[in-house]
Design an enzyme around this catalytic site. Sequence first.
Site, mmCIF file in Angstrom:
data_model
loop_
_atom_site.group_PDB
_atom_site.id
_atom_site.type_symbol
_atom_site.label_atom_id
_atom_site.label_comp_id
_atom_site.label_asym_id
_atom_site.label_seq_id
_atom_site.Cartn_x
_atom_site.Cartn_y
_atom_site.Cartn_z
ATOM 1 N N GLY A 46 0.834 -1.198 0.000
ATOM 2 C CA GLY A 46 0.000 0.000 0.000
ATOM 3 C C GLY A 46 0.865 1.243 0.000
ATOM 4 N N GLY A 87 0.620 5.749 0.465
ATOM 5 C CA GLY A 87 -0.139 6.980 0.682
ATOM 6 C C GLY A 87 0.713 8.146 0.239
ATOM 7 C CB SER A 147 3.546 11.211 3.894
ATOM 8 O OG SER A 147 2.404 10.842 4.643
ATOM 9 C CB ALA A 148 2.970 6.215 4.652
ATOM 10 C CB VAL A 205 1.763 -0.029 3.962
ATOM 11 C CG1 VAL A 205 1.516 -1.153 4.956
ATOM 12 C CG2 VAL A 205 1.231 1.294 4.526
ATOM 13 C CE LYS A 229 0.826 5.468 7.610
ATOM 14 N NZ LYS A 229 -0.542 5.824 7.984
ATOM 15 C CG ASP A 277 -8.343 10.468 5.915
ATOM 16 O OD1 ASP A 277 -9.196 10.876 5.100
ATOM 17 O OD2 ASP A 277 -7.165 10.214 5.601
HETATM 18 N N1 LIG Z 1 -1.767 -3.017 8.340
HETATM 19 C C1 LIG Z 1 -1.938 -3.036 7.023
HETATM 20 N N2 LIG Z 1 -2.025 -4.184 6.390
HETATM 21 C C2 LIG Z 1 -2.177 -4.238 5.049
HETATM 22 N N3 LIG Z 1 -2.265 -3.150 4.269
HETATM 23 C C3 LIG Z 1 -2.174 -1.957 4.858
HETATM 24 C C4 LIG Z 1 -2.009 -1.844 6.253
HETATM 25 N N4 LIG Z 1 -1.968 -0.553 6.570
HETATM 26 C C5 LIG Z 1 -2.112 0.115 5.419
HETATM 27 N N5 LIG Z 1 -2.245 -0.711 4.380
HETATM 28 C C6 LIG Z 1 -2.408 -0.337 2.952
HETATM 29 O O1 LIG Z 1 -1.644 0.820 2.683
HETATM 30 C C7 LIG Z 1 -2.452 1.890 2.234
HETATM 31 C C8 LIG Z 1 -1.910 3.214 2.744
HETATM 32 O O2 LIG Z 1 -1.870 3.202 4.133
HETATM 33 P P1 LIG Z 1 -2.250 4.440 5.010
HETATM 34 O O3 LIG Z 1 -3.653 4.798 4.713
HETATM 35 O O4 LIG Z 1 -1.942 4.184 6.424
HETATM 36 O O5 LIG Z 1 -1.252 5.533 4.414
HETATM 37 P P2 LIG Z 1 -1.445 7.085 4.363
HETATM 38 O O6 LIG Z 1 -0.230 7.693 3.759
HETATM 39 O O7 LIG Z 1 -1.829 7.545 5.702
HETATM 40 O O8 LIG Z 1 -2.666 7.193 3.335
HETATM 41 P P3 LIG Z 1 -3.926 8.189 3.305
HETATM 42 O O9 LIG Z 1 -3.440 9.528 3.616
HETATM 43 O O10 LIG Z 1 -4.448 8.034 1.900
HETATM 44 O O11 LIG Z 1 -4.928 7.685 4.279
HETATM 45 C C9 LIG Z 1 -3.838 1.569 2.734
HETATM 46 O O12 LIG Z 1 -4.818 2.147 1.904
HETATM 47 C C10 LIG Z 1 -3.850 0.048 2.660
HETATM 48 O O13 LIG Z 1 -4.191 -0.374 1.359
#
Ligand SMILES: Nc1ncnc2c1ncn2[C@@H]1O[C@H](COP(=O)(O)OP(=O)(O)OP(=O)(O)O)[C@@H](O)[C@H]1O
Length: 691
Positions: free
Chosen positions: A22, A24, A26-27, A29, A44, A138
């Site tokens: 996954g 995002g 800034s991240a 996963v 993450k 969110d």
């Molecule tokens: N524990 C997990 N197990 C499996 N997949 C995960 C997990 N955590 C996150 N993901 C995947 O990674 C993606 C991005 O994670 P996350 O939403 O935490 O990132 P983010 O940068 O905060 O994204 P956003 O700002 O869009 O919410 C999620 O949409 C999901 O598909």
Amino acid sequence: MGRMGKMYTVNPNDYKLLEEVGYGASAVVYRAIYIPFNEVVAIKCLDLDRCNSNLDDIRREAQTMSLIDHPNVIRAYCSFVVDQNLWVVMPFMAEGSCLHLMKIAYHEGFEESAIGSILKETLKALEYLHRQGHIHRDVKAGNILLDTNGIVKLADFGVSACMFDTGDRQRSRNTFVGTPCWMAPEVLQPGSGYNSKADIWSFGITALELAHGHAPFSKYPPMKVLLMTIQNAPPGLDYDRDKKFSKSFKEMVAMCLVKDQTKRPTAEKLIKHSFFKNAKPPELSVKKLFADLPPLWNRVKAIQLKDAAQLALKRMPSAEQEALSQSEYQRGVSAWNFDLEDLKAQASLVRDDDDIPEMREEDESIKFGGGKAAIGSQSSSVKINSNSEMQLAEYSRQLSGCELPQADNFIKKGKLPESDLLETSSLEKERNGSISEAKASTSESLMAQAKAKTVKSRQTHSGPLMPGTVFSHSLSERGRTSERFENEIHPTAERVTRELRKGPSFSGPLMLPNRASANSLSAPIKSSGGFRDSLDEKSKTNLVQIKGRFSVTSENLDLVKPVNQPPKEVSHNSVHALLLPHLQNLFQQTSIQQDIIISLLNSLQPAEAIEAAQNGKLLPLPHGSENNGSVEAASSEREKSLLIKIIELQNRMVNLTDELNVEKLKYERLQQQLKAISGREENGERSGVDA
Ligand SMILES: Nc1ncnc2c1ncn2[C@@H]1O[C@H](COP(=O)(O)OP(=O)(O)OP(=O)(O)O)[C@@H](O)[C@H]1O
């Protein structure tokens, strides 16, 4: 400390990163192995350099996650910094997010039983979080994670807030946080403040997202989404389109998507709704969704490849930008750092953009910019800092100046009447203080019209001016864009203004044919409707008529001001009193026609510009001498048509003069008759007295 007393070390060497599952804003996963336990976990990796949040926010997210203890909320086992990244170790959810699942296998959304289960589990998570004093901020399908056994967990505390915070952090809840499509109206209206009910709105939007495969308005640029959320009636499940869904589902969604946050139920109350009472256990309804699907990392790769292929297809620069931002946006991401100048620039464009009839939700041809245009970068949240809030509040106030039904109308119909376009434009200027007087002179109106036209035509064709695109530009790029924009519209528009200013009072008469053609200046002067009705009182009083493309302000109406009625003569002079205004009207019409002709004769050149503005054909002016031949031909064509108009007007003037003369004669004859009658009456009276 991990679950059930398990210790997870903060040593990166104890973790083996595997596939990316996954991403995002800034991240990224990863699936990973925690070597000491040989256990699969998710890590993450937050790039601290790319994070919108400050370190405190990030620490808070990790802290919040580690304190969470609910089966439906993802918790962090531990977190630590590795180079410029923060690693957050958490349970691995093998089926990824609902969004990914829909993207890979359920483009049209899930069936109701699965939705019911997913939503119920999510609501349990929200109920817990709210009880703990947290607002998630969110909630969306991308943050609802699924495990192979059907377990549902709410993830991502990147933007969560604590309701019990005080001081600065409490104040920060007056900032914009979230992802535009899922954001509650009160979150979009800074200053109003919001609470856990904002999550209920997002929950309702998520319900629609799961039902349709995408959130409502998800194909629109973020700025338009903001406007639509504030101005439109709340989205919902449609009775015709969504026949397959139960009444209780529709009702539950409607309860969440109430604009007045005080009327939305709490999570605790909502969970008691019949829709959730009947929800099946997720092991039954959710688990079956992943049957026969490849492993998560392959799905994520497939989605990435699909996005990349989409981009490769669109090689033209603007299309490329648009596609990037669209795919960014559709992933349900939220990577826009709103900037006030952007907001303003976009605000001025969005309305015009609404005038594009092709702008439909299904329409792929109108794309939007926004987001950080990189495949690997998803997400993030819209944040407007407190400094921008006042200005944004001002902007919201401006927005609220447009009455909602009108806004609804133009969005639904996808088309504004030309006059409304012009009106909107001058209204906006007025409100922005760029025109100090509400009474825009006619030349200014024409100028505005020319601009509106140009903007409109540009938007129809290209990306760079599409609202969202502005987001993706750096400040300097924005500067360049606006410079180019100015340069592109100004040659014509400026010429229009220049030329208009040359001709004395040229603008007035040109306004009038519509009126004069009505041949009755005594007819009531009134608005032609549309946006007119939503104008504030001040401009209402000044703007007395909109016809076709023109607005006529009271300033322009010197020639057609209602005639000062002479004091009525009593009794037997009533005929006189009746005739006089009529004659005066005729006389005025003739004067007006004369003025029109004189102005046209004096100002052929400006007329070309105005005509071009009228027709929306703002032809580029010739620069080189090589063009002179064709330009001359074109201008002689225009001259011809103007001459024809002049002749027509002259004819009408002649007719009106004739009419006037006839009326004058009638008037004189009547006066004579009147005199004769009154003479006779006097004689009769005298002879009566004599007798
Ligand atoms: N524990 C997990 N197990 C499996 N997949 C995960 C997990 N955590 C996150 N993901 C995947 O990674 C993606 C991005 O994670 P996350 O939403 O935490 O990132 P983010 O940068 O905060 O994204 P956003 O700002 O869009 O919410 C999620 O949409 C999901 O598909």
